[in-house]
Scaffold this motif. Structure first.
Motif, mmCIF file in Angstrom:
data_model
loop_
_atom_site.group_PDB
_atom_site.id
_atom_site.type_symbol
_atom_site.label_atom_id
_atom_site.label_comp_id
_atom_site.label_asym_id
_atom_site.label_seq_id
_atom_site.Cartn_x
_atom_site.Cartn_y
_atom_site.Cartn_z
ATOM 1 N N ILE A 100 0.872 -1.176 0.000
ATOM 2 C CA ILE A 100 0.000 0.000 0.000
ATOM 3 C C ILE A 100 0.908 1.225 0.000
ATOM 4 C CG2 ILE A 100 -1.776 1.275 1.236
ATOM 5 C CD1 ILE A 100 -2.615 -1.407 2.524
ATOM 6 N N HIS A 101 0.782 2.035 -1.048
ATOM 7 C CA HIS A 101 1.625 3.219 -1.211
ATOM 8 C C HIS A 101 0.775 4.481 -1.139
ATOM 9 C CE1 HIS A 101 5.240 1.114 -2.742
ATOM 10 N NE2 HIS A 101 4.366 0.239 -3.199
ATOM 11 N N HIS A 102 1.273 5.496 -0.449
ATOM 12 C CA HIS A 102 0.640 6.811 -0.471
ATOM 13 C C HIS A 102 1.270 7.552 -1.637
ATOM 14 C CE1 HIS A 102 -0.648 10.690 1.703
ATOM 15 N NE2 HIS A 102 -1.697 10.115 1.144
ATOM 16 N N THR A 103 0.497 7.803 -2.663
ATOM 17 C CA THR A 103 1.049 8.332 -3.908
ATOM 18 C C THR A 103 0.132 9.379 -4.535
ATOM 19 O OG1 THR A 103 1.818 7.716 -6.119
ATOM 20 C CG2 THR A 103 0.003 6.420 -5.216
ATOM 21 N N ASN A 104 0.739 10.261 -5.297
ATOM 22 C CA ASN A 104 -0.049 11.217 -6.092
ATOM 23 C C ASN A 104 0.299 11.043 -7.570
ATOM 24 O OD1 ASN A 104 2.486 12.388 -6.181
ATOM 25 N ND2 ASN A 104 1.750 14.463 -5.838
ATOM 26 N N GLU A 105 0.634 9.826 -7.936
ATOM 27 C CA GLU A 105 1.044 9.486 -9.296
ATOM 28 C C GLU A 105 0.020 9.914 -10.341
ATOM 29 O OE1 GLU A 105 1.996 5.392 -11.685
ATOM 30 O OE2 GLU A 105 2.729 5.538 -9.633
ATOM 31 N N ASN A 106 -1.256 9.878 -9.986
ATOM 32 C CA ASN A 106 -2.297 10.249 -10.954
ATOM 33 C C ASN A 106 -2.827 11.667 -10.721
ATOM 34 O OD1 ASN A 106 -3.850 9.956 -8.697
ATOM 35 N ND2 ASN A 106 -5.379 8.624 -9.623
ATOM 36 N N GLY A 107 -2.142 12.443 -9.876
ATOM 37 C CA GLY A 107 -2.535 13.835 -9.649
ATOM 38 C C GLY A 107 -3.298 14.067 -8.367
ATOM 39 N N TRP B 80 -3.734 12.624 -4.192
ATOM 40 C CA TRP B 80 -3.131 11.775 -3.160
ATOM 41 C C TRP B 80 -4.082 10.639 -2.807
ATOM 42 C CZ3 TRP B 80 1.714 11.434 -1.846
ATOM 43 C CH2 TRP B 80 2.551 12.518 -2.098
ATOM 44 N N LEU B 81 -3.615 9.415 -3.029
ATOM 45 C CA LEU B 81 -4.397 8.217 -2.748
ATOM 46 C C LEU B 81 -3.516 7.164 -2.098
ATOM 47 C CD1 LEU B 81 -6.170 7.848 -6.210
ATOM 48 C CD2 LEU B 81 -7.230 8.620 -4.089
ATOM 49 N N TRP B 82 -4.158 6.199 -1.456
ATOM 50 C CA TRP B 82 -3.489 5.015 -0.931
ATOM 51 C C TRP B 82 -3.736 3.912 -1.957
ATOM 52 C CZ3 TRP B 82 -0.395 5.229 3.258
ATOM 53 C CH2 TRP B 82 -0.495 6.374 4.045
ATOM 54 N N ALA B 83 -2.713 3.625 -2.764
ATOM 55 C CA ALA B 83 -2.830 2.671 -3.857
ATOM 56 C C ALA B 83 -2.361 1.294 -3.411
ATOM 57 C CB ALA B 83 -2.006 3.138 -5.041
ATOM 58 N N ILE B 84 -3.111 0.277 -3.792
ATOM 59 C CA ILE B 84 -2.768 -1.116 -3.497
ATOM 60 C C ILE B 84 -2.154 -1.690 -4.769
ATOM 61 C CG2 ILE B 84 -3.632 -3.361 -2.775
ATOM 62 C CD1 ILE B 84 -6.052 -1.712 -1.580
ATOM 63 N N LYS B 85 -0.890 -2.081 -4.654
ATOM 64 C CA LYS B 85 -0.115 -2.495 -5.816
ATOM 65 C C LYS B 85 0.485 -3.867 -5.560
ATOM 66 C CE LYS B 85 3.784 -0.815 -8.495
ATOM 67 N NZ LYS B 85 4.830 0.203 -8.544
ATOM 68 N N GLY B 86 0.437 -4.730 -6.552
ATOM 69 C CA GLY B 86 1.043 -6.050 -6.439
ATOM 70 C C GLY B 86 2.549 -5.946 -6.271
ATOM 71 N N VAL B 87 3.114 -6.693 -5.324
ATOM 72 C CA VAL B 87 4.553 -6.676 -5.090
ATOM 73 C C VAL B 87 5.269 -7.135 -6.357
ATOM 74 C CG1 VAL B 87 6.434 -7.729 -3.773
ATOM 75 C CG2 VAL B 87 4.350 -7.036 -2.603
ATOM 76 N N GLY B 88 6.248 -6.335 -6.792
ATOM 77 C CA GLY B 88 7.035 -6.676 -7.964
ATOM 78 C C GLY B 88 6.322 -6.485 -9.287
ATOM 79 N N THR B 89 5.181 -5.799 -9.269
ATOM 80 C CA THR B 89 4.421 -5.551 -10.499
ATOM 81 C C THR B 89 4.067 -4.075 -10.601
ATOM 82 O OG1 THR B 89 2.168 -5.741 -9.620
ATOM 83 C CG2 THR B 89 3.296 -7.800 -10.169
ATOM 84 N N ASP B 90 3.522 -3.679 -11.734
ATOM 85 C CA ASP B 90 2.976 -2.335 -11.910
ATOM 86 C C ASP B 90 1.451 -2.357 -11.817
ATOM 87 O OD1 ASP B 90 5.434 -1.079 -12.276
ATOM 88 O OD2 ASP B 90 5.458 -1.526 -14.411
ATOM 89 N N LEU B 91 0.900 -3.487 -11.354
ATOM 90 C CA LEU B 91 -0.550 -3.670 -11.285
ATOM 91 C C LEU B 91 -1.132 -2.995 -10.055
ATOM 92 C CD1 LEU B 91 -3.141 -5.059 -12.338
ATOM 93 C CD2 LEU B 91 -2.527 -7.008 -10.900
ATOM 94 N N TRP B 92 -2.024 -2.031 -10.291
ATOM 95 C CA TRP B 92 -2.779 -1.401 -9.207
ATOM 96 C C TRP B 92 -4.081 -2.178 -9.074
ATOM 97 C CZ3 TRP B 92 -3.125 4.505 -8.300
ATOM 98 C CH2 TRP B 92 -1.845 5.054 -8.194
ATOM 99 N N LEU B 93 -4.320 -2.716 -7.871
ATOM 100 C CA LEU B 93 -5.567 -3.440 -7.649
ATOM 101 C C LEU B 93 -6.708 -2.481 -7.367
ATOM 102 C CD1 LEU B 93 -3.240 -5.548 -6.994
ATOM 103 C CD2 LEU B 93 -5.046 -6.776 -5.847
ATOM 104 N N ASP B 94 -6.414 -1.437 -6.596
ATOM 105 C CA ASP B 94 -7.424 -0.442 -6.239
ATOM 106 C C ASP B 94 -6.719 0.708 -5.555
ATOM 107 O OD1 ASP B 94 -9.951 0.701 -6.019
ATOM 108 O OD2 ASP B 94 -10.856 -1.117 -5.204
ATOM 109 N N ALA B 95 -7.436 1.793 -5.286
ATOM 110 C CA ALA B 95 -6.878 2.939 -4.575
ATOM 111 C C ALA B 95 -7.989 3.601 -3.759
ATOM 112 C CB ALA B 95 -6.269 3.938 -5.551
#
Length: 62
Positions: free
Chosen positions: A17-24, A26-41
């Motif tokens: 779970i990353h706190h990121t503003n990658e899409n503009g 600030w969200l808590w994004a759930i990302k698969g370990v070792g992947t670029d797959l976002w499951l949800d935010a």
């Protein structure tokens, strides 16, 4: 739901779970370990953690 996400959830793969503003926003994004797959935010860390618990995913907050 995207088939890749469904497969990931079925396998109970670990996530981060990353706190990121990658899409503009600030969200808590759930990302698969070792992947670029976002499951949800989510807007809150609590909701992101609840998603992981609901789907029995091992998670780490980064």
């Amino acid at each position: 739901m995207d088939q890749q996400i469904e497969d990931f959830l079925t396998q109970k793969s670990p996530v981060e779970i990353h706190h990121t503003n990658e899409n503009g926003a600030w969200l808590w994004a759930i990302k698969g370990v070792g992947t670029d797959l976002w499951l949800d935010a989510y807007l809150s860390e609590e909701k992101a953690v609840k998603f992981c618990i609901k789907h029995q995913l091992p998670y780490t907050v980064k």
